[in-house]
Design a protein around this motif. Structure first.
Motif, PDB file in Angstrom:
ATOM      1  N   TYR A 172       0.817  -1.210   0.000  1.00 18.46           N
ATOM      2  CA  TYR A 172       0.000   0.000   0.000  1.00 18.46           C
ATOM      3  C   TYR A 172       0.857   1.268   0.000  1.00 18.46           C
ATOM      4  O   TYR A 172       0.527   2.249  -0.674  1.00 18.46           O
ATOM      5  CB  TYR A 172      -0.936   0.005   1.210  1.00 18.46           C
ATOM      6  N   ALA A 173       1.967   1.243   0.739  1.00 20.47           N
ATOM      7  CA  ALA A 173       2.843   2.422   0.818  1.00 20.47           C
ATOM      8  C   ALA A 173       3.409   2.772  -0.565  1.00 20.47           C
ATOM      9  O   ALA A 173       3.450   3.943  -0.955  1.00 20.47           O
ATOM     10  CB  ALA A 173       3.978   2.170   1.812  1.00 20.47           C
ATOM     11  N   GLN A 174       3.841   1.754  -1.308  1.00 16.86           N
ATOM     12  CA  GLN A 174       4.364   1.980  -2.650  1.00 16.86           C
ATOM     13  C   GLN A 174       3.273   2.504  -3.581  1.00 16.86           C
ATOM     14  O   GLN A 174       3.515   3.384  -4.417  1.00 16.86           O
ATOM     15  CB  GLN A 174       4.949   0.676  -3.209  1.00 16.86           C
ATOM     16  N   TYR A 175       2.071   1.981  -3.429  1.00 12.82           N
ATOM     17  CA  TYR A 175       0.922   2.428  -4.224  1.00 12.82           C
ATOM     18  C   TYR A 175       0.656   3.909  -4.001  1.00 12.82           C
ATOM     19  O   TYR A 175       0.461   4.671  -4.967  1.00 12.82           O
ATOM     20  CB  TYR A 175      -0.303   1.593  -3.848  1.00 12.82           C
ATOM     21  N   MET A 176       0.665   4.354  -2.745  1.00  9.70           N
ATOM     22  CA  MET A 176       0.411   5.765  -2.446  1.00  9.70           C
ATOM     23  C   MET A 176       1.541   6.651  -2.961  1.00  9.70           C
ATOM     24  O   MET A 176       1.305   7.785  -3.388  1.00  9.70           O
ATOM     25  CB  MET A 176       0.218   5.965  -0.945  1.00  9.70           C
ATOM     26  N   TYR A 177       2.762   6.135  -2.936  1.00  9.82           N
ATOM     27  CA  TYR A 177       3.890   6.922  -3.441  1.00  9.82           C
ATOM     28  C   TYR A 177       3.795   7.082  -4.957  1.00  9.82           C
ATOM     29  O   TYR A 177       3.997   8.177  -5.496  1.00  9.82           O
ATOM     30  CB  TYR A 177       5.216   6.250  -3.065  1.00  9.82           C
ATOM     31  N   VAL A 178       3.460   5.997  -5.648  1.00 14.47           N
ATOM     32  CA  VAL A 178       3.336   6.055  -7.105  1.00 14.47           C
ATOM     33  C   VAL A 178       2.130   6.898  -7.504  1.00 14.47           C
ATOM     34  O   VAL A 178       2.179   7.665  -8.480  1.00 14.47           O
ATOM     35  CB  VAL A 178       3.205   4.628  -7.691  1.00 14.47           C
ATOM     36  N   LYS A 179       1.053   6.788  -6.750  1.00 15.87           N
ATOM     37  CA  LYS A 179      -0.188   7.477  -7.102  1.00 15.87           C
ATOM     38  C   LYS A 179      -0.083   8.983  -6.914  1.00 15.87           C
ATOM     39  O   LYS A 179      -0.427   9.760  -7.805  1.00 15.87           O
ATOM     40  CB  LYS A 179      -1.344   6.927  -6.256  1.00 15.87           C
ATOM     41  N   LEU A 187       2.500   8.307   6.241  1.00 17.92           N
ATOM     42  CA  LEU A 187       1.403   7.387   6.514  1.00 17.92           C
ATOM     43  C   LEU A 187       1.240   7.176   8.015  1.00 17.92           C
ATOM     44  O   LEU A 187       2.141   7.446   8.804  1.00 17.92           O
ATOM     45  CB  LEU A 187       1.638   6.055   5.816  1.00 17.92           C
ATOM     46  N   PHE A 188       0.090   6.671   8.402  1.00 16.90           N
ATOM     47  CA  PHE A 188      -0.191   6.364   9.808  1.00 16.90           C
ATOM     48  C   PHE A 188      -0.379   4.856   9.939  1.00 16.90           C
ATOM     49  O   PHE A 188      -1.319   4.293   9.382  1.00 16.90           O
ATOM     50  CB  PHE A 188      -1.445   7.102  10.276  1.00 16.90           C
ATOM     51  N   LYS A 189       0.552   4.207  10.633  1.00 13.68           N
ATOM     52  CA  LYS A 189       0.533   2.746  10.792  1.00 13.68           C
ATOM     53  C   LYS A 189       0.577   2.031   9.443  1.00 13.68           C
ATOM     54  O   LYS A 189      -0.018   0.959   9.262  1.00 13.68           O
ATOM     55  CB  LYS A 189      -0.684   2.289  11.590  1.00 13.68           C
TER      56      LYS A 189
END
Length: 444
Positions: A172-179, A187-189
């Protein structure tokens, strides 16, 4: 892996073209399936594909709706509506184009703002021009309910058992960075902050998120399933005799969906519930109409007092004050023709890297960008839609109209105090059904 994703995009696009040509209830079923699984698919491929492909994949379902409208107009070779409607529509289009070109922000930010601004018009237009009859409406509503149930069950499983660790492992973290360039430290947790709510004594409490990876979209999609059953569009009782009714499986679904709507911990959904209960109770005469009216007035006063308290707390960064300030700032910082698309709103600010004064209110961001004249025309448009619903209610006295009126009043109220109230993922299907309910054909 990137080649696999490109092939998926290509096949997905072909399916979208096919269903856009059909322009019937199967297109909406395909649209809902795309909404449910879009983000989870992109998250799984976010380590191997670029942001361009993620954007393309995310836009396919939306482009399908625009293509369906284009094909409908092309086939009919005329635009429906009276002269006044056509003139006002042309003026609004000119205002949108002017604010798209004359703006202080980047072109990408202004396009994203335009996309969100026209979602209500797109949804209602799709509904009005859909090839659908009364039998297909029933099939569509049952399909929506089943989608809501799927979201609710998976949401409970994700909330209780999987938790944030599921999204972390999925990437999910990579997804938010790419998006949108969100860093892991932001991010939180391991997830975005909207997975939690801080509305209860500023203590983070986890929301139900489900497979959409979007808690607000999930909340709206679960709630519409509840509203469909509760309004009687899908019957939750079976007749054993003329005097007795026994609950069927849809009654159980309604209880599940109500519980999961509550677990969304969304103030907007709570208000939506109250409005839906009031509208259905009034039109179905579950309670005396005067009692419902007085109750609605009292409820409105309580909400107004809550808003006034938010105004008093403007010096404190609370959720309520943010929504109220966003609404007020939108009108204060606007003009007759608008300040330009992309000059307000949270998402556009992130993309353009600008500091903004107007956010957290869809109406606030809308009026600042397109101006007082554009807002007035939009208001006239929504009033006409509401009048059409009232005409159909007086003519047919049908439960579909009651549901559409409840959804319409709820979403309008939410638009004043929530920027995320209007989205392709969450509430586009609301506007589509409102458009469907204005058609005479579905009542025959």
């Amino acid at each position: 892996m990137s080649y696999i994703f490109i092939i998926i995009c290509f096949l997905y696009g072909l399916c979208a073209v096919y269903f856009a040509k059909k322009n019937d209830y199967t297109m909406l079923c395909f649209f809902l399936v795309a909404v449910l699984f879009q983000n989870i698919i992109v998250i799984c491929f976010s380590n191997t594909v670029s942001s361009i492909w993620i954007t393309i994949f995310s836009l396919v379902k939306e482009v399908m709706l625009y293509f369906a409208v284009f094909l409908y107009i092309f086939r009919r070779k005329k635009i429906t509506g009276g002269k006044k409607t056509i003139i006002l529509s042309l003026v609004l289009v000119i205002i949108f184009v002017e604010n798209l070109i004359v703006t202080d922000t980047s072109f990408s930010a202004s396009v994203i703002s335009l996309r969100q601004c026209i979602i209500p018009f797109l949804g209602i237009t799709i509904g009005k021009n859909l090839y659908i009859d009364d039998k297909k409406v029933i099939k569509l509503l049952k399909f929506i309910v089943h989608c809501s149930i799927f979201l609710a069950i998976f949401g409970l499983f994700e909330l209780i058992i999987l938790g944030d660790e599921f999204w972390i492992k999925l990437g999910y973290a990579q997804y938010m960075y790419v998006k949108q360039g969100t860093l892991s430290s932001q991010l939180f947790k391991g997830v975005t902050r909207n997975f939690y709510t801080w509305d209860f004594r500023n203590i983070p409490i986890r929301r139900i998120v489900s497979i959409t990876a979007d808690p607000l979209a999930t909340a709206h999609l679960i709630f519409i399933g509840f509203a469909i059953i509760f309004s009687g569009c899908v019957n939750s009782f079976i007749n054993k005799s003329f005097t007795k009714k026994n609950p069927n499986q849809y009654f159980v679904y309604m209880i599940l969906l109500f519980m999961c709507s509550f677990l969304s911990l969304s103030k907007a959904i709570f208000v939506f519930m109250a409005i839906t209960f009031a509208v259905i109770a009034y039109y179905k005469k579950i309670f005396p109409p005067k009692l419902v009216k007085y109750g609605a007035v009292i409820g409105g006063v309580l909400i107004l007092l809550y808003i006034l308290r938010g105004i008093q707390d403007m010096t404190v960064a609370t959720a309520t004050s943010n929504h109220v300030v966003g609404l007020i700032n939108g009108f204060q910082h606007s003009s007759f023709l608008g300040k330009g698309l992309g000059t307000a709103g949270v998402m556009t600010a992130k993309i353009a890297n600008n500091s903004i004064t107007t956010a957290e209110s869809y109406v606030g961001t809308y009026v600042q960008q397109i101006g007082y004249i554009g807002f007035a025309i939009t208001l006239i448009y929504f009033i006409n839609v509401y009048k059409q619903l009232l005409v159909n209610w007086k003519k047919y006295r049908n439960r579909y109209t009651i549901l559409a009126i409840a959804l319409f009043l709820g979403i309008i109220f939410e638009m004043f105090f929530s920027e995320s109230s209007v989205s392709v993922m969450g509430t586009c299907i609301y506007f589509i059904f409102i458009g469907i309910a204005t058609k005479d054909k579905i009542y025959k």
